[in-house]
Design an enzyme around this catalytic site. Sequence first.
Site, PDB file in Angstrom:
ATOM      1  N   CYS A  11       0.561   5.855   8.997  1.00 39.66           N
ATOM      2  CA  CYS A  11      -0.437   4.792   9.114  1.00 39.66           C
ATOM      3  C   CYS A  11       0.120   3.795  10.194  1.00 39.66           C
ATOM      4  O   CYS A  11       0.280   4.577  11.424  1.00 39.66           O
ATOM      5  CB  CYS A  11      -0.732   4.290   7.831  1.00 39.66           C
ATOM      6  SG  CYS A  11      -2.283   2.947   8.029  1.00 39.66           S
ATOM      7  N   ASP A  30     -10.690  10.163   5.603  1.00 35.80           N
ATOM      8  CA  ASP A  30     -10.211   9.277   5.995  1.00 35.80           C
ATOM      9  C   ASP A  30     -10.949   7.974   6.362  1.00 35.80           C
ATOM     10  O   ASP A  30     -11.607   8.044   7.492  1.00 35.80           O
ATOM     11  CB  ASP A  30      -9.070   9.095   6.895  1.00 35.80           C
ATOM     12  CG  ASP A  30      -8.029   8.128   6.915  1.00 35.80           C
ATOM     13  OD1 ASP A  30      -8.398   6.951   6.938  1.00 35.80           O
ATOM     14  OD2 ASP A  30      -6.945   8.331   7.080  1.00 35.80           O
ATOM     15  N   HIS A  57      -7.164   8.456   3.048  1.00 31.12           N
ATOM     16  CA  HIS A  57      -6.032   7.783   3.693  1.00 31.12           C
ATOM     17  C   HIS A  57      -4.838   7.429   2.846  1.00 31.12           C
ATOM     18  O   HIS A  57      -4.977   7.150   1.424  1.00 31.12           O
ATOM     19  CB  HIS A  57      -6.260   6.376   4.398  1.00 31.12           C
ATOM     20  CG  HIS A  57      -5.422   5.900   5.226  1.00 31.12           C
ATOM     21  ND1 HIS A  57      -5.277   6.399   6.568  1.00 31.12           N
ATOM     22  CD2 HIS A  57      -4.566   4.937   4.973  1.00 31.12           C
ATOM     23  CE1 HIS A  57      -4.318   5.758   7.100  1.00 31.12           C
ATOM     24  NE2 HIS A  57      -3.854   4.692   6.219  1.00 31.12           N
TER      25      HIS A  57
END
Length: 247
Positions: free
Chosen positions: A134, A181, A214
């Site tokens: 991330c 995501d 995610h």
Amino acid sequence: MANEAQPCPCDIGDRIEYGGLGQEVQVEHIKAYLSKPPVDTGKAVIVIHDIFGWELPNTRYITDMITGNGYTAILPDFFAGQGAWNPADDFFTPFFAEWVKSRNARKIDKEFDAVLRYLRQQCGAQRIGVVGFCWGGIGVHHVMSTYSDVRAGVCVYGVVKDFGDIYNLKNPTLFIFAENDIAIPLEHVAQLTQKLKEHCKVEYHIKTFPGQTHGFVHRKREDCAPEDKPYIEEARRDLIEWLNKYV
């Protein structure tokens, strides 16, 4: 991470109870979690954490997983003591936007240089790779566009809109994304794919995992749903195989 005008939460997912196999060390001006294999191979991997910081047990688990495959792995505090994001805080406020601005994943050179020196001088590392999640995925993209001596990178759901126009990678890079995501829509992945086709001269691979969300590689329990487990395991295996191939 924040998603355009309307921020979406980077869900902490399943915070695993994990003590870790490594130790905490001081690396110049920052702290780090260091994990060493039983036999030194001369190979090392730098792990760049997400917004939940270097102390998140899940990321330490992944760091130890990398070590288990023959690498000295180090998870530094790339926030340099500023503190991680608190999951109890509200993503949907201006505070999060200001918070993340003060922690620019493309301005980590001072910390990254310190870790490189530590690995080479204190750990005898000769071949070094980088993995990030991330926020840390953005960091990986920056590193692979800047440091020609980092032999390989794995960018795991790094927010594409924060990559800017840097697509001339120095060394082989694997990009892992999730189909569902909310922070990284598939059109962003398509844009990245096109830009890399136009500008990148080294080996790269972009892989999107169907049905995943995610954080699935490091913040989702393997047993949370039977249909997810194979993808979690496959993504982790891809990560290790990429490092094995190029580091």
